[in-house]
Design a protein around this motif. Sequence first.
Motif, short mmCIF file in Angstrom:
data_model
loop_
_atom_site.label_atom_id
_atom_site.label_comp_id
_atom_site.label_asym_id
_atom_site.label_seq_id
_atom_site.Cartn_x
_atom_site.Cartn_y
_atom_site.Cartn_z
N ALA A 158 -9.20 -3.63 -1.96
CA ALA A 158 -8.67 -3.95 -0.82
C ALA A 158 -9.14 -4.81 0.03
O ALA A 158 -8.65 -5.74 0.97
N ALA A 159 -10.40 -4.83 0.13
CA ALA A 159 -11.28 -5.99 1.00
C ALA A 159 -10.74 -7.22 0.48
O ALA A 159 -10.91 -8.37 1.23
N VAL A 160 -10.66 -7.57 -0.64
CA VAL A 160 -10.35 -8.85 -1.29
C VAL A 160 -8.96 -9.48 -0.91
O VAL A 160 -8.64 -10.27 -0.62
N LEU A 161 -8.06 -8.48 -0.83
CA LEU A 161 -6.59 -8.71 -0.56
C LEU A 161 -6.12 -8.70 1.03
O LEU A 161 -5.41 -9.52 1.23
N GLY A 162 -7.22 -7.84 1.73
CA GLY A 162 -6.94 -8.08 3.22
C GLY A 162 -7.12 -6.71 3.91
O GLY A 162 -8.35 -6.54 4.08
N ALA A 163 -6.21 -6.10 4.00
CA ALA A 163 -6.28 -4.64 4.52
C ALA A 163 -5.12 -3.91 4.25
O ALA A 163 -4.13 -3.56 5.18
N PRO A 164 -4.88 -3.77 2.76
CA PRO A 164 -3.84 -3.12 2.50
C PRO A 164 -3.71 -1.32 2.69
O PRO A 164 -2.68 -0.67 2.57
N GLY A 224 -1.36 -15.24 2.96
CA GLY A 224 -1.87 -14.88 1.87
C GLY A 224 -2.90 -13.54 1.90
O GLY A 224 -3.76 -13.12 1.17
N LYS A 225 -2.66 -12.89 3.03
CA LYS A 225 -3.39 -11.61 3.07
C LYS A 225 -2.18 -10.35 3.01
O LYS A 225 -1.22 -10.45 3.77
N MET A 226 -2.42 -9.39 2.56
CA MET A 226 -1.79 -8.00 2.39
C MET A 226 -2.29 -7.10 3.61
O MET A 226 -3.31 -6.79 3.22
N ILE A 245 -2.47 -2.15 -6.16
CA ILE A 245 -2.40 -1.45 -4.88
C ILE A 245 -0.78 -1.68 -4.38
O ILE A 245 -0.57 -2.83 -4.16
N VAL A 246 -0.07 -0.79 -4.24
CA VAL A 246 1.31 -0.84 -4.00
C VAL A 246 1.32 -0.50 -2.40
O VAL A 246 0.84 0.65 -2.06
N PRO A 284 5.27 -5.20 -0.88
CA PRO A 284 4.14 -6.03 -1.39
C PRO A 284 3.15 -5.08 -2.36
O PRO A 284 2.92 -3.95 -2.06
N VAL A 285 2.76 -5.93 -3.51
CA VAL A 285 1.57 -5.22 -4.52
C VAL A 285 0.68 -6.16 -4.64
O VAL A 285 0.76 -7.36 -4.95
N GLY A 286 -0.67 -5.62 -4.31
CA GLY A 286 -1.67 -6.38 -4.67
C GLY A 286 -2.47 -6.08 -6.02
O GLY A 286 -2.44 -4.93 -6.22
N ILE A 287 -2.77 -7.27 -6.90
CA ILE A 287 -3.47 -6.83 -8.15
C ILE A 287 -4.96 -7.56 -7.91
O ILE A 287 -4.74 -8.65 -7.93
N VAL A 288 -5.95 -7.02 -8.19
CA VAL A 288 -7.18 -7.58 -8.38
C VAL A 288 -8.08 -7.21 -9.68
O VAL A 288 -7.96 -5.97 -10.00
N LYS A 289 -8.31 -8.14 -10.48
CA LYS A 289 -8.79 -7.82 -11.74
C LYS A 289 -10.46 -8.20 -11.52
O LYS A 289 -10.68 -9.16 -10.94
#
Length: 241
Positions: free
Chosen positions: A116-122, A231-233, A220-221, A186-191
């Motif tokens: 979540a920290a990488v994606l923004g604030a989802p 570029g931020k969720m 994260i859905v 929106p869906v964020g995916i962090v590997k």
Amino acid sequence: MINIVSTGPGQQDCMSYEAVEAIKQSDVIVGYKKYIELITPLIHEQEVFYNGMKKEVDRCKKALAFAKAGKTVAMVSGGDAGIYGIGGIMQEIVLEEQSDIEVRCYPGITSAHAAAAVLGAPIVHDSVYISLSDLLTDIEVIKKRLHAAGMGDFITCIYNPKSKGRPHYISMARDILLEYKDSQTPVGIVKNARRDNQEVYITTLQDMCDVPIDMSSMVIVGNGDTYVKNGKMITPRGYRR
């Protein structure tokens, strides 16, 4: 003494000060081999015991045996030991054996929060964690929880999304959530969140399975208010401005 130590993503700068100190002050380090390898720079003179997947009970019994012998043990767990980690079974085994060994828990950054920290604030509103692993949870229970998450429009953090043995569970999860959520959610995916080989993707619920996903990925859905900008969720909390 058994210290249940959460190591977060595995790098020292993502661990709490007290977690690092607990490892340094322990006589024995016990854990899953991969987690031990991630904290190698913190291990010096301590004795080390590790084993592989599906050996959690054996690992905990070994840790308790070390503690009964008078040693201070650090039972390490990636992410947060209390979220799909070793914390629960370690506590259960100590209670089952009616041991008077003291157990202390040290929290850590779990995969959902690191991602979540990488994606923004989802994850700024009501959310749920659901693991797609059916090793310990029946698949019908997992499906039921996915339906509940979709019906409630919760932000949904999906752990263990895809493995070689169950490659289609992530598409099943998507299809269930699509029954309740808009296809463009929106869906964020962090590997490998907060590790050297980190990969980040922001996509939609409809297209999420087109993104590379494996067991090192956090999915994260968003909910009905989640949006993507610059570029931020982001999921609004609802503050008035």
